[in-house]
Scaffold this active site. Structure first.
Site, PDB file in Angstrom:
ATOM      1  CD  GLU A  33      -2.257   1.427   2.803  1.00 57.34           C
ATOM      2  OE1 GLU A  33      -2.642   2.562   3.136  1.00 57.34           O
ATOM      3  OE2 GLU A  33      -2.236   0.452   3.589  1.00 57.34           O
ATOM      4  CG  ASP A  37      -0.157   6.965  -1.127  1.00 60.46           C
ATOM      5  OD1 ASP A  37      -1.336   7.316  -1.249  1.00 60.46           O
ATOM      6  OD2 ASP A  37       0.760   7.738  -0.780  1.00 60.46           O
ATOM      7  CD  GLU A 105      -3.547   4.296  -1.481  1.00 62.58           C
ATOM      8  OE1 GLU A 105      -3.542   5.507  -1.758  1.00 62.58           O
ATOM      9  OE2 GLU A 105      -3.305   3.868  -0.326  1.00 62.58           O
TER      10      GLU A 105
END
Length: 210
Positions: A33, A37, A105
């Site tokens: 993640e 991102d 993400e």
């Protein structure tokens, strides 16, 4: 994944991307993640630069904040059916959206690790181009955009606004506001406190959206 038009060379990365920390404290999607991102942020920024050549930085920053918000990510994850594939622990209704967004993400992070930046960027652009095009006019509320951006990144924390001393003539003061979030600050000025707050939020969005 068929809907993403991507086949993993290492399918275990996809499984990891869909494993929430509540399901496995050791092997979960948090690291993916973190990477995803950044991949998403840069890909969307580049897309907006291409799609809206006449908009200034503040308008692009507001669009960016909206397009990478928790709400948008969760909506995309649900549309792709990821919500039905995520392995999670106890999940309250209030956390659903965050868990879906985090997994989305993480999937982008997994694609980046598995196939490189171009592979991840192409998929993101394919999905986000229509989302970006749907907003003909850039969002006009910087404070809301900043709040959504910060909440997405810090699990509920809110920007803090501080009203500084006014400047200018007494009959026509200029208000100054400082806003802080995610360890960064920015200031803005305006003929009203509301305008000064919006200007400060817009400046901080520029900083955080990089």
């Amino acid at each position: 994944m068929k809907k993403l038009n991507y086949t993993f060379k290492n399918p275990e990365l996809l499984e990891l991307a869909l494993t929430q920390s509540g399901a496995n404290a050791q092997h979960n999607n948090e690291r993916l993640e973190f990477v995803g991102d950044r991949v998403l942020g840069l890909s969307v920024a580049a897309l907006l630069y291409e799609m809206f050549p006449d908009e200034h930085e503040g308008e692009l920053a507001r669009r960016h904040a909206m397009l990478v918000s928790t709400e948008t990510l969760a909506r995309v994850a649900t549309k792709l059916g990821l919500d039905k594939r995520i392995r999670h622990g106890h999940m309250t209704a209030g956390r659903n959206m965050h868990i879906y967004a985090d997994a989305m993400e993480a999937v982008f992070g997994a694609i980046f690790i598995d196939g490189g930046f171009n592979a991840a960027q192409n998929i993101i652009v394919d999905i986000w181009r229509d989302l970006a095009a749907a907003e003909i006019i850039a969002p006009k509320d910087p404070k809301t955009a900043l709040q959504e951006f910060v909440q997405k990144s810090t699990s509920g924390a809110l920007p803090v606004y501080e009203y500084l001393a006014a400047t200018g003539a007494s009959h026509k003061p200029v208000f100054n506001v400082r806003v802080s979030a995610m360890g960064r600050t920015a200031t803005g000025s305006g003929t009203t406190k509301k305008a000064a707050s919006a200007a400060a939020a817009e400046e901080l969005l520029k900083i955080l959206a990089i």
